[in-house]
Scaffold this motif. Structure first.
Motif, PDB file in Angstrom:
ATOM      1  N   GLY A  95       0.976  -1.009   0.031  1.00 26.17           N
ATOM      2  CA  GLY A  95      -0.065   0.042   0.131  1.00 26.17           C
ATOM      3  C   GLY A  95       0.888   1.228  -0.186  1.00 26.17           C
ATOM      4  N   ILE A  96       0.123   2.396  -0.147  1.00 26.42           N
ATOM      5  CA  ILE A  96       0.787   3.718  -0.172  1.00 26.42           C
ATOM      6  C   ILE A  96      -0.153   4.792   0.403  1.00 26.42           C
ATOM      7  CG2 ILE A  96       2.374   3.366  -2.376  1.00 26.42           C
ATOM      8  CD1 ILE A  96       0.130   5.187  -3.880  1.00 26.42           C
ATOM      9  N   SER A  97       0.502   5.493   1.207  1.00 28.87           N
ATOM     10  CA  SER A  97      -0.253   6.691   2.067  1.00 28.87           C
ATOM     11  C   SER A  97      -0.811   7.546   0.936  1.00 28.87           C
ATOM     12  CB  SER A  97       0.630   7.197   2.839  1.00 28.87           C
ATOM     13  OG  SER A  97       1.493   8.439   2.150  1.00 28.87           O
ATOM     14  N   PRO A  98      -1.965   8.459   1.532  1.00 25.04           N
ATOM     15  CA  PRO A  98      -2.555   9.436   0.568  1.00 25.04           C
ATOM     16  C   PRO A  98      -1.442  10.543   0.377  1.00 25.04           C
ATOM     17  CG  PRO A  98      -3.710   9.010   2.654  1.00 25.04           C
ATOM     18  CD  PRO A  98      -2.408   8.257   2.751  1.00 25.04           C
ATOM     19  N   GLU A  99      -0.572  10.868   1.030  1.00 26.14           N
ATOM     20  CA  GLU A  99       0.449  11.746   0.832  1.00 26.14           C
ATOM     21  C   GLU A  99       1.378  11.148  -0.480  1.00 26.14           C
ATOM     22  OE1 GLU A  99       2.520  15.209   0.676  1.00 26.14           O
ATOM     23  OE2 GLU A  99       0.845  14.898   1.275  1.00 26.14           O
ATOM     24  N   ALA A 100       1.669   9.857  -0.355  1.00 25.09           N
ATOM     25  CA  ALA A 100       2.607   9.317  -1.432  1.00 25.09           C
ATOM     26  C   ALA A 100       1.851   9.444  -2.757  1.00 25.09           C
ATOM     27  CB  ALA A 100       2.753   7.760  -1.145  1.00 25.09           C
ATOM     28  N   ARG A 101       0.446   9.317  -2.847  1.00 25.52           N
ATOM     29  CA  ARG A 101      -0.477   9.391  -3.978  1.00 25.52           C
ATOM     30  C   ARG A 101      -0.287  10.857  -4.516  1.00 25.52           C
ATOM     31  NH1 ARG A 101      -4.066   5.395  -5.274  1.00 25.52           N
ATOM     32  NH2 ARG A 101      -4.041   3.600  -3.679  1.00 25.52           N
ATOM     33  N   ARG A 102      -0.249  11.822  -3.469  1.00 23.09           N
ATOM     34  CA  ARG A 102      -0.121  13.033  -4.221  1.00 23.09           C
ATOM     35  C   ARG A 102       1.245  13.426  -4.773  1.00 23.09           C
ATOM     36  NH1 ARG A 102      -2.773  13.462   0.635  1.00 23.09           N
ATOM     37  NH2 ARG A 102      -5.104  14.197   0.426  1.00 23.09           N
ATOM     38  N   LEU A 103       1.989  13.026  -4.064  1.00 20.24           N
ATOM     39  CA  LEU A 103       3.536  12.985  -4.395  1.00 20.24           C
ATOM     40  C   LEU A 103       3.871  12.480  -5.811  1.00 20.24           C
ATOM     41  CD1 LEU A 103       5.730  12.658  -1.065  1.00 20.24           C
ATOM     42  CD2 LEU A 103       5.403  14.710  -2.669  1.00 20.24           C
ATOM     43  N   ALA A 104       3.069  11.205  -5.940  1.00 24.04           N
ATOM     44  CA  ALA A 104       3.234  10.234  -7.366  1.00 24.04           C
ATOM     45  C   ALA A 104       2.746  10.817  -8.135  1.00 24.04           C
ATOM     46  CB  ALA A 104       3.115   8.932  -6.874  1.00 24.04           C
ATOM     47  N   GLY A 105       1.495  11.710  -8.045  1.00 17.70           N
ATOM     48  CA  GLY A 105       0.720  12.482  -8.888  1.00 17.70           C
ATOM     49  C   GLY A 105      -0.641  11.852  -9.340  1.00 17.70           C
ATOM     50  N   LEU A 106      -0.820  10.678  -8.590  1.00 20.59           N
ATOM     51  CA  LEU A 106      -2.255   9.864  -8.743  1.00 20.59           C
ATOM     52  C   LEU A 106      -3.128  10.961  -8.173  1.00 20.59           C
ATOM     53  CD1 LEU A 106      -1.529   6.490  -7.590  1.00 20.59           C
ATOM     54  CD2 LEU A 106      -1.618   7.259  -9.846  1.00 20.59           C
ATOM     55  N   TRP A 107      -3.262  11.725  -7.300  1.00 13.14           N
ATOM     56  CA  TRP A 107      -4.217  12.555  -6.540  1.00 13.14           C
ATOM     57  C   TRP A 107      -3.532  14.019  -6.749  1.00 13.14           C
ATOM     58  CZ3 TRP A 107      -5.572  10.316  -1.184  1.00 13.14           C
ATOM     59  CH2 TRP A 107      -6.506   9.164  -1.313  1.00 13.14           C
ATOM     60  N   PRO A 108      -4.478  14.895  -6.803  1.00 14.82           N
ATOM     61  CA  PRO A 108      -4.330  16.421  -7.068  1.00 14.82           C
ATOM     62  C   PRO A 108      -3.548  17.135  -5.926  1.00 14.82           C
ATOM     63  CG  PRO A 108      -6.476  16.159  -6.626  1.00 14.82           C
ATOM     64  CD  PRO A 108      -6.052  14.917  -6.729  1.00 14.82           C
ATOM     65  N   THR A 109      -2.584  17.921  -6.246  1.00 15.95           N
ATOM     66  CA  THR A 109      -2.277  19.025  -5.467  1.00 15.95           C
ATOM     67  C   THR A 109      -2.761  20.255  -5.507  1.00 15.95           C
ATOM     68  OG1 THR A 109      -0.357  19.684  -6.417  1.00 15.95           O
ATOM     69  CG2 THR A 109      -0.166  17.725  -5.025  1.00 15.95           C
ATOM     70  N   PRO A 110      -2.984  21.289  -4.392  1.00 14.12           N
ATOM     71  CA  PRO A 110      -3.508  22.321  -4.826  1.00 14.12           C
ATOM     72  C   PRO A 110      -2.638  23.094  -6.111  1.00 14.12           C
ATOM     73  CG  PRO A 110      -3.458  22.065  -2.531  1.00 14.12           C
ATOM     74  CD  PRO A 110      -2.712  21.003  -3.234  1.00 14.12           C
ATOM     75  N   GLN A 111      -1.464  23.277  -5.914  1.00 16.61           N
ATOM     76  CA  GLN A 111      -0.687  23.693  -6.917  1.00 16.61           C
ATOM     77  C   GLN A 111      -0.815  23.105  -8.374  1.00 16.61           C
ATOM     78  OE1 GLN A 111       0.598  22.550  -4.042  1.00 16.61           O
ATOM     79  NE2 GLN A 111       1.074  23.946  -2.950  1.00 16.61           N
ATOM     80  N   SER A 112      -0.949  21.696  -8.583  1.00 20.17           N
ATOM     81  CA  SER A 112      -1.218  21.106  -9.811  1.00 20.17           C
ATOM     82  C   SER A 112      -2.601  21.586 -10.332  1.00 20.17           C
ATOM     83  CB  SER A 112      -1.027  19.679  -9.759  1.00 20.17           C
ATOM     84  OG  SER A 112      -2.062  19.018  -8.942  1.00 20.17           O
ATOM     85  N   GLU A 113      -3.522  21.557  -9.566  1.00 19.00           N
ATOM     86  CA  GLU A 113      -4.891  22.006 -10.234  1.00 19.00           C
ATOM     87  C   GLU A 113      -5.038  23.412 -10.467  1.00 19.00           C
ATOM     88  OE1 GLU A 113      -7.609  19.811 -10.593  1.00 19.00           O
ATOM     89  OE2 GLU A 113      -5.734  18.628 -10.595  1.00 19.00           O
TER      90      GLU A 113
END
Length: 168
Positions: A95-113
């Motif tokens: 598994g991976i953490s929610p923060e890892a999903r953001r760092l890997a690009g699977l979930w949005p970050t405020p900056q990327s959005e």
């Protein structure tokens, strides 16, 4: 007397960094590529969400010793979960953490959005069918640029998180 081919005891060896110098970066060179490989494999259906270490090595493009070092660092940081043998060797990523999903690009970050929003506004301004629509989209894009990436990221953070301040 010290032989001439050996360094003096107080002289650092050529490959040894001085104690007061920063350590070399491992995040961008080693850890992030491994995290992205793990994220792709954990998120994908091909490996049942639990890829073996042997699947992560080629997916990362790094040699196995680097992948192992990165995996240990990622586990210590709480970014990935692993299955180990009794002796502590990493076998699988589970598994991976929610923060890892953001760092890997699977979930949005405020900056990327925010960046995506500005790109969309610019593209719509460039491809609007009429001069009036083009001017409206251009004004919207100009306003977004004037807000700036910092305040824009704060706005996107509120939108991603589901919190939008109410009008007074």
């Amino acid at each position: 007397m010290t032989p001439p081919d050996r360094p003096l005891p107080d002289t650092p060896l050529p490959d040894t960094p001085l104690p007061d110098t920063p350590l070399p970066d491992t995040w961008f060179r080693r850890d992030l590529p491994v995290l992205r490989a793990v994220a792709r494999l954990v998120d994908g259906p091909d490996h049942g969400g639990n890829p073996y270490l042997g699947q992560v090595v080629p997916a990362s493009g790094l040699p196995k010793p680097d992948v192992l070092a990165a995996a240990r660092a990622l586990v210590a940081a709480g970014y990935v979960e692993v299955l180990t043998t009794y002796s502590g060797e990493i076998v699988r990523f589970t598994g991976i953490s929610p923060e890892a999903r953001r760092l890997a690009g699977l979930w949005p970050t405020p900056q990327s959005e925010w960046e995506r929003l500005v790109e969309q506004l610019t593209a719509r301004a460039a491809h609007a069918p009429t001069d009036v629509e083009r001017a409206r989209w251009r004004a919207f894009a100009d306003a977004a640029a004037a807000v700036g990436p910092d305040d824009g990221a704060l706005l996107m953070s509120a939108l991603i998180g589901g919190y939008v301040p109410r009008a007074r």
